[in-house]
Design an enzyme around this catalytic site. Structure first.
Site, PDB file in Angstrom:
ATOM      1  CG  HIS A 224     -33.696   1.973 -17.790  1.00  0.00           C
ATOM      2  ND1 HIS A 224     -32.365   1.689 -17.556  1.00  0.00           N
ATOM      3  CD2 HIS A 224     -33.774   3.324 -17.911  1.00  0.00           C
ATOM      4  CE1 HIS A 224     -31.673   2.807 -17.529  1.00  0.00           C
ATOM      5  NE2 HIS A 224     -32.496   3.817 -17.738  1.00  0.00           N
ATOM      6  CE  LYS A 226     -31.595   3.233 -22.014  1.00  0.00           C
ATOM      7  NZ  LYS A 226     -31.447   3.061 -20.565  1.00  0.00           N
ATOM      8  CG  ASP A 231     -33.584  -9.275 -41.235  1.00  0.00           C
ATOM      9  OD1 ASP A 231     -34.810  -9.041 -41.141  1.00  0.00           O
ATOM     10  OD2 ASP A 231     -32.872  -8.817 -42.142  1.00  0.00           O
ATOM     11  CG  HIS A 404     -26.556   7.771 -20.162  1.00  0.00           C
ATOM     12  ND1 HIS A 404     -27.277   6.956 -21.013  1.00  0.00           N
ATOM     13  CD2 HIS A 404     -27.350   7.960 -19.081  1.00  0.00           C
ATOM     14  CE1 HIS A 404     -28.446   6.680 -20.477  1.00  0.00           C
ATOM     15  NE2 HIS A 404     -28.524   7.273 -19.308  1.00  0.00           N
ATOM     16  CE  LYS A 406     -27.300   3.378 -18.679  1.00  0.00           C
ATOM     17  NZ  LYS A 406     -27.368   4.471 -17.800  1.00  0.00           N
ATOM     18  CG  ASP A 411      -9.055  -9.710 -12.961  1.00  0.00           C
ATOM     19  OD1 ASP A 411      -8.854  -8.645 -12.355  1.00  0.00           O
ATOM     20  OD2 ASP A 411      -9.218 -10.799 -12.386  1.00  0.00           O
TER      21      ASP A 411
END
Length: 486
Positions: A224, A226, A231, A404, A406, A411
């Site tokens: 899952h 991404k 380089d 979508h 996350k 604070d």
């Protein structure tokens, strides 16, 4: 003959109950969370044969024998790499804010590496901006490009990314692409895998879905992450799959997907690189440890860059790391906690931590999409709303597409951005990655993004919520009981 059939019948009955008893004992001996164990036992007792097959397929964390052996074999070399990296003391932060210190201490103790400083970090708030920035970076790449995504779906700007990647491979850039087999099913059925391999790109189908191996490896264990690495200096991660939302799931009825990505330059690319190297070795058996960061080209003054910690989870990585990190972040909150997630099915521990934060006076906000592409998750999420509202948590339902992103902001200082949903699958099962950033400037940028989400959301009214139909409550409680399995 009658006696023979009677004996066979009794043996079948005995075997049937022995199988149920054996699986029950196996569940109890695993020391899993009580709600999860109870949910599996209920499924097995209500639908015995289906429940047993489902548990053996999805109930335990089977990486597969070959991958498990690779995961075990890779750690000595990985440990040496981390040990050598730690000798470059100048890249590691030594001073953290009060709210961030507990989480960075946890990461250092559990992962064996501290946060790295001297990074330049940019938030990319739209898919167009992310894909266009990525295309530019690919076109400028000189040495290597590594990518891993859960979903790669051809269409729109994604095709330009593919063309840029193939052009880079043709001019001599070493390109690796790892995609989840289930998430990227359309990609692997398209001409692109062959085109990319012909151009010189190493394309790997991770965690192949194979019904003949259903009892040898857990089929819903997914890659899952991404991540893009260029380089050994530029890195991307966040919630965005390799999709153009104008062409993705248009018939789902939830609008376009809204994502958030981070683009980084600096030594954090090396720490993300070791995560990619581990994934690559687990899947292919090939060792590709990244080079250490070049200390001669990086700004190491704390003031000149962001301090970032990388948290990776999944088989072969420290157990419960993401879950423990989230709990630590929530308990560290003193003034404000803002959480954004498309799928909200928290563990009991995380739910109680969030409610406790609100009860001790922390301003807690949770932003979720009003419409979800998963009916089961949507109903399961709603089952937690009453307890959250009673504790004083503000729940915002995003109305301008499928949110979508996350993210967690504590604070205004401590930020978590990555691929992790607040659900059981992300917390306990999948290969995930999260960035932890200790910086009030970045926190301010993330707060602006979250404020924009809130402006496009509807605040859930506690009094109105109590007036929802009774059948809604029944469905919510039904899915709540099975939430540990989602």
């Amino acid at each position: 003959m009658t006696t023979f059939y009677t004996v066979i019948s009794w043996l079948m009955v005995f075997g049937y109950w022995l199988l149920i008893a054996g699986v029950t004992l196996r569940i109890l001996m695993k020391r899993r969370a009580v709600p999860s164990a109870m949910a599996w036992l209920l499924v097995i007792y209500i639908l015995p044969l289906f429940g047993i097959v489902a548990y053996l397929s999805f109930g335990e964390l089977h990486l597969g024998k070959r991958r498990a052996e690779r995961a075990k074999a890779m750690w000595p070399s990985t440990a040496r790499w981390l040990s050598e990296l730690k000798e470059s003391q100048r890249i590691f932060a030594t001073d953290y804010s009060e709210v961030a210190r507990p989480l960075f201490q946890l990461c250092d103790r559990r992962q064996g590496i501290d946060g790295v400083k001297g990074n330049q970090l940019q938030l990319l708030t739209t898919t167009d901006a992310t894909l266009k920035a990525l295309i530019r970076d690919i076109e400028l790449a000189r040495h290597n490009i590594e990518m891993v995504f859960y979903i790669w779906q051809p269409g729109g700007l994604v095709d330009q990314v593919a063309e840029s990647l193939m052009a880079a491979a043709r001019r001599g850039v070493h390109c690796r692409l790892m995609l989840d087999s289930a998430g990227s099913l359309q990609f692997f059925r398209s001409p692109y895998p062959g085109m990319m391999r012909n151009a010189g790109i190493e394309v790997v189908e991770a965690l192949k879905v194979n019904l003949f191996r259903v009892f040898l490896r857990r089929m819903d264990l997914r890659q899952h992450r991404k991540v893009v690495l260029i380089d050994n200096y530029i890195a991307y991660t966040g919630s965005m799959n390799m999709v153009d939302p104008r062409y993705f799931k248009q018939d789902a009825g939830v609008g376009q997907w809204i994502d958030l990505m981070a683009r980084m330059e600096g030594p954090v690319a090396s720490t993300m690189g070791i995560v990619y190297a581990c994934d690559w070795e687990i899947e292919t058996g090939k060792r590709i440890l990244p080079p250490p960061p070049d200390v001669n080209i990086m700004p190491f003054e704390q003031e000149s860059g962001h301090t970032i910690q990388v948290i990776a989870s999944g088989p072969g990585f420290p157990e419960e790391m993401i879950h423990q990190a989230l709990l630590t972040a929530v308990y560290s909150a003193r003034e404000q906690l803002i959480m954004t997630t498309p799928y909200f099915v928290p563990s009991d521990d995380l739910l109680h931590a969030i409610c406790t934060a609100a009860l001790r006076g922390v301003e807690v906000s949770i932003i979720v999409p009003r419409d979800n592409d998963s009916t089961m998750v949507r109903w399961a999420s709603r089952s937690f709303f009453s307890e959250l509202l009673e504790a004083g948590v503000r729940i915002y339902q995003f109305e301008d597409g499928l949110l979508h992103t996350k993210s967690v902001l504590v604070d205004g200082q401590l930020s978590l951005v990555g691929t992790v949903n607040l659900d059981m699958r992300s917390l306990w099962l999948n290969f995930e990655i999260t960035l932890v950033i200790d910086d009030d400037g970045f926190g301010s940028d993330l707060a602006c993004v979250q404020d924009d989400y809130i402006a496009r959301s509807q605040l859930l009214n506690a009094a109105e919520w109590q007036k929802r139909p009774f059948w809604h409550r029944i469905v919510e409680r039904l899915f709540y009981f099975f939430s540990p399995l989602l």
